[in-house]
Scaffold this motif. Structure first.
Motif, mmCIF file in Angstrom:
data_model
loop_
_atom_site.group_PDB
_atom_site.id
_atom_site.type_symbol
_atom_site.label_atom_id
_atom_site.label_comp_id
_atom_site.label_asym_id
_atom_site.label_seq_id
_atom_site.Cartn_x
_atom_site.Cartn_y
_atom_site.Cartn_z
ATOM 1 N N LEU A 165 -8.463 -78.096 -24.882
ATOM 2 C CA LEU A 165 -9.846 -77.603 -24.937
ATOM 3 C C LEU A 165 -10.423 -77.732 -26.346
ATOM 4 N N GLY A 169 -13.474 -80.160 -27.354
ATOM 5 C CA GLY A 169 -14.696 -79.631 -27.949
ATOM 6 C C GLY A 169 -15.094 -80.343 -29.227
ATOM 7 N N THR A 177 -17.306 -78.567 -23.450
ATOM 8 C CA THR A 177 -16.142 -77.724 -23.701
ATOM 9 C C THR A 177 -16.140 -76.482 -22.827
ATOM 10 N N LEU A 178 -17.275 -75.838 -22.706
ATOM 11 C CA LEU A 178 -17.346 -74.633 -21.870
ATOM 12 C C LEU A 178 -17.066 -74.963 -20.410
ATOM 13 N N ALA A 181 -13.396 -75.189 -20.173
ATOM 14 C CA ALA A 181 -12.820 -73.843 -20.229
ATOM 15 C C ALA A 181 -12.947 -73.142 -18.881
ATOM 16 N N TYR A 216 -9.307 -69.037 -23.400
ATOM 17 C CA TYR A 216 -9.864 -70.368 -23.154
ATOM 18 C C TYR A 216 -11.319 -70.447 -23.606
ATOM 19 N N ALA A 220 -12.949 -72.557 -26.609
ATOM 20 C CA ALA A 220 -14.006 -73.513 -26.274
ATOM 21 C C ALA A 220 -15.287 -73.209 -27.048
ATOM 22 N N HIS A 224 -17.047 -75.511 -29.749
ATOM 23 C CA HIS A 224 -18.446 -75.907 -29.554
ATOM 24 C C HIS A 224 -19.249 -75.704 -30.841
#
Length: 587
Positions: A165, A169, A177-178, A181, A216, A220, A224
């Motif tokens: 992750l 990101g 990324t989210l 996650a 997570y 993330a 970000h």
């Protein structure tokens, strides 16, 4: 649908442009700004950064692909370690028969997927975002199954997903990324739910699963933010890089076109840069990367004096070839220890410019005075002619002739002075100089009543020049008149020799007169300098001015030892102020 297809068409065009521009060769700083400018022009200047990246998704810099390749190498090392654990420590004995076989099978499938992912990565078969998504999703699925096979939440295998992750990101600029996650959290919850239903895992472990999911999203989110910060810094660095490249190019162009010499030396006395003018003044074109002490010892001595603060920054030194230069030293970043910039101001050029300014002002002044003088002068000359027509004594006739001769001399001076302003009104034409010289010789012989054979023209080859024909006739008339006046008027006393040397047309004018003494040669082309009683001292000066106005150079040469007389030479071609046209082997 049409809008969607248009955008994809533009994406393809941008991708093709990026591939031709060499993005894969590692030049993102030169491509992204041009794409951004085109996107702003086609989609609006106020478009957000997110929309910009959406339009140019397939145009990814080479360092992003390298990062993805490094991420794949990490995955390969990780899966290699997992396969080693499965084979070396008997996974069936560690986790039970059923889960041991699941662990081994998943490890092999994971290893196969990682190795196969290198193929589209190197071939660039899929867009960057798709390849990253496939790799991260395969990590989430494989590591979740391995975590389930090795004991669920208690095995801590799920923590390895955080690395994927975080890397995703950073190299994906934080956009997805989210989402990754969220997938990892769903996978962790589903795995533990399946373990509760199938393996009767404790329900209380949902707390640990929840904390893992929060971790997570925390990783993330941090990735970000870091990705956005890195993107802003990258754009700033690219902009600064473009500015630096532009400034370096402007500096190179300015140094190249400067008439003054410029040398840049570092703190150790090594020459970092040297422009063509400095090479010309110092008579050395091969020392642009050497030591100042070895290449220019005289200049290095002045540099040491300046470093010791015992040298005036405006002193003038004598260079080789009779040249003079005014030195000026400027420390780099106001610190002598960091090197210096050395300026060499060509004093010949400065003196030539000063003379041009003074003579231009003098020409305007004298031209105005000449207009005012000609009117009363014409009246005096006309009145003298009327008086000469009346009968009178011999003494009266002699005085009237004296008045008339002096009025004619003043009129010649006025005409010469008015020629000072003609140099700026040159109307250049391209023609064969040999043809014009033949016509000029016939006109001069007839007008001056020159005996046959006295004026000889030697011009056999075609010689094309660009010059104002009226100016050239005036220059030739002046030179030939002087040669005829001081020469012996014998056959071959006055010679016009036309030749071409190293691509430049050369016209020599020889006579067999007494020549010009060494002390007078230095002032030969100065205005109002003359050795003749009836001369104005403007003929040769105006001749040189007209030659310079047409890109040529008039100069005097010493005749050969076995020859007498004067030798003037006109070199046709472009020139710079105060400096004769350069030839490959000039005299």
């Amino acid at each position: 649908m049409s809008t969607h297809s248009d955008i994809h068409g533009k994406d393809a065009a941008f991708g093709e442009e990026a591939r031709h521009a060499g993005l894969a060769a590692g030049e993102p700083q030169l491509i992204l700004p041009s794409l951004e400018a085109r996107l702003n022009g086609e989609f609006g200047a106020d478009e957000s950064l997110r929309e910009f990246h959406a339009k140019a998704e397939d145009v990814i810099p080479a360092d992003f692909w390298r990062s993805l390749n490094y991420f794949n190498l990490y995955r390969l090392a990780l899966v290699g370690f997992i396969v080693f654990i499965a084979l070396a420590f008997d996974a069936e004995g560690l986790f039970g028969a059923e889960k041991g076989r699941l662990f081994v099978m998943t490890a092999w499938f994971y290893a196969t997927a990682v190795m196969l992912s290198f193929i589209p990565l190197h071939m660039r078969w899929l867009p960057f975002s798709w390849q990253l998504a496939v790799q991260v999703c395969s990590d989430i699925v494989a590591l979740t199954v391995l975590a389930h096979a090795s004991g669920g939440i208690q095995s801590s295998v799920g923590l390895l997903i955080m690395v994927s992750l975080a890397v995703a990101g950073i190299i994906s600029r934080g956009r997805d990324t989210l989402f990754f996650a969220a997938l990892a959290s769903i996978a962790a919850l589903l795995e533990h739910t399946f373990a509760v239903w199938h393996d009767e895992a404790p329900v209380t472990q949902y707390v640990q699963v929840g904390l893992l999911c929060i971790s997570y999203f925390a990783v993330a989110g941090l990735a970000h933010k870091l990705a956005k910060y890195a993107l802003v810094n990258q754009k700033l660095a690219q902009r600064r890089g473009r500015d630096l490249i532009g400034m370096a190019e402007a500096n190179r162009l300015v140094m190249r076109d400067m008439y003054d010499g410029v040398l840049v030396v570092d703190e150790h006395g090594h020459i970092m840069q040297m422009n063509p003018s400095a090479a010309r003044l110092l008579r050395n074109t091969e020392a642009s990367a050497g030591r100042l002490a070895d290449s220019f010892p005289l200049l290095y001595g002045q540099y040491l004096l300046w470093k010791n603060e015992t040298f005036s920054s405006r002193d003038t030194i004598q260079l080789d070839g009779g040249l003079q230069a005014r030195l000026r030293f400027i420390g780099v970043e106001r610190d002598v220890a960091q090197g210096a910039v050395i300026f060499l101001e060509d004093m010949q050029h400065v003196q030539a410019e000063a003379q041009q300014i003074k003579l231009a002002a003098l020409g305007r002044l004298t031209a105005n005075l000449a207009h005012e003088v000609r009117n009363p002068l014409s009246a005096i000359s006309y009145a003298t002619e009327l008086l000469q027509e009346e009968p009178g004594s011999v003494r009266q006739e002699r005085l009237l002739q004296l008045i008339r001769d002096n009025t004619q001399r003043i009129n010649r001076i006025v005409q010469d002075v008015m020629q000072l302003n003609r140099r700026d009104r040159a109307q250049s034409e391209t023609f064969d100089l040999a043809v014009l010289l033949r016509v000029f010789v016939d006109e001069f012989v007839q007008s001056e009543r020159v005996a046959p054979g006295v004026l000889v023209l030697q011009a056999e080859q075609v010689s094309t020049v660009t010059f104002d024909k009226g100016h050239l006739r005036q220059v030739l008339w002046n030179l030939c008149s002087n040669g005829l006046h001081y020469g012996k008027k014998l056959p071959g006393s006055l010679v016009l020799l036309l030749a071409v040397e190293h691509g430049r047309v050369i016209l020599d004018v020889h006579d067999d007169g007494p020549g010009i003494s060494a002390e007078n040669q230095a002032r030969l082309f100065e205005p109002f300098f003359t050795t003749a009683e009836q001369g104005t001292g403007l003929g040769l000066y105006i001749a040189r001015e007209l030659c310079e106005a047409n890109g040529a150079w008039l100069e005097y040469h010493e005749s050969a030892a076995h020859k007498l007389g004067a030798h003037f030479q006109i070199t046709f071609g472009e020139r710079r102020l105060g400096k004769r046209p350069e030839r490959e082997h000039g005299r």
